[in-house]
Design an enzyme around this catalytic site. Structure first.
Site, PDB file in Angstrom:
ATOM      1  N   CYS A  87       0.864  -1.177   0.000  1.00 41.01           N
ATOM      2  CA  CYS A  87       0.000   0.000   0.000  1.00 41.01           C
ATOM      3  C   CYS A  87       0.899   1.225   0.000  1.00 41.01           C
ATOM      4  CB  CYS A  87      -0.864  -0.018   1.250  1.00 41.01           C
ATOM      5  SG  CYS A  87      -1.937   1.418   1.394  1.00 41.01           S
ATOM      6  N   HIS A 100      -9.113  -3.801  -2.087  1.00 32.99           N
ATOM      7  CA  HIS A 100      -8.141  -3.032  -1.295  1.00 32.99           C
ATOM      8  C   HIS A 100      -8.525  -1.543  -1.264  1.00 32.99           C
ATOM      9  CE1 HIS A 100      -3.758  -2.195  -0.139  1.00 32.99           C
ATOM     10  NE2 HIS A 100      -4.243  -1.003  -0.405  1.00 32.99           N
ATOM     11  N   GLU A 101      -8.893  -1.005  -2.420  1.00 29.83           N
ATOM     12  CA  GLU A 101      -9.218   0.435  -2.488  1.00 29.83           C
ATOM     13  C   GLU A 101     -10.552   0.751  -1.813  1.00 29.83           C
ATOM     14  OE1 GLU A 101      -6.812   2.254  -3.097  1.00 29.83           O
ATOM     15  OE2 GLU A 101      -5.584   0.712  -4.034  1.00 29.83           O
ATOM     16  N   HIS A 138     -10.179   1.189   1.826  1.00 32.30           N
ATOM     17  CA  HIS A 138      -9.679   2.503   2.255  1.00 32.30           C
ATOM     18  C   HIS A 138     -10.832   3.473   2.548  1.00 32.30           C
ATOM     19  CE1 HIS A 138      -5.356   2.373   2.092  1.00 32.30           C
ATOM     20  NE2 HIS A 138      -5.327   1.891   0.864  1.00 32.30           N
TER      21      HIS A 138
END
Ligand code: ZN
Length: 182
Positions: free
Chosen positions: A110, A153-154, A157
């Protein structure tokens, strides 16, 4: 002149907050930031530029990583050597996902985590994402394998989740047959 983005480090509390829906269509300012992200992610995956500008390779970035708590994600996916697809999704939602799970064999990285974290991050092998483009048109994307991992993953966030939150601390690595490693 290429100017590097100011990406927040994992210690910054803003990375732990839940972002709010972005207002559509996006402002000129936001569109400019998106273009900067695309440029930087693309350069970071081309060795010559990565070296020249001292960039860590990365294929995705979410707005909260810049301290902007709006639900916007950008992914630059090298689908073939030297060829890139850009994905910009505003207010993304994972609307369906496969039963099959995968994990990146080498683990995940990341741009906000400036250290190596070992361990497998379980992810859905395939996901369908719905959301909007920069102008407010509805979009739907089907992603698999590496791209599926990137989307998950995004989107994490946007909910204040970092990839290592999903690594099992007692058993960080899966064995053969427990999950498909890619
Ligand atoms: Zn990240």
């Amino acid at each position: 002149m290429f100017k590097k983005l100011d990406i927040l480090d994992e210690k910054d509390k803003r990375l732990r907050m839940t972002s709010k829906d972005a207002t559509l269509p996006l402002s000129k300012e936001y569109k400019k930031i998106i273009q900067q992200i695309i440029d930087e992610l693309t350069y970071s995956q081309i060795e010559e530029y990565a070296t020249k500008y001292d960039l860590r390779p990365g294929m995705g970035l979410a707005f909260p990583q810049l301290g902007i708590l709006d639900r916007i994600i950008v992914i630059v996916h090298e689908y073939e050597e030297g060829k890139f697809d850009n994905y910009v999704v505003v207010n993304p939602k994972i609307v369906s996902y496969s039963e099959e799970m995968i994990a990146a064999e080498v683990g995940e990285g990341c741009l906000s985590v400036n250290r190596d974290v070992e361990g497998h991050v379980p992810r859905y092998a395939r996901v369908t994402i719905e959301g909007y483009d920069e102008d407010g048109n509805k979009i739907k994307i089907r992603a698999r394998e590496e791209l599926s991992i990137a989307f998950q993953h995004e989107v994490d966030h946007l909910n204040g989740i970092l990839f290592y939150d999903r690594i099992n601390k007692d058993k960080p690595f899966f064995n053969e047959g427990e999950i498909r490693l890619i």
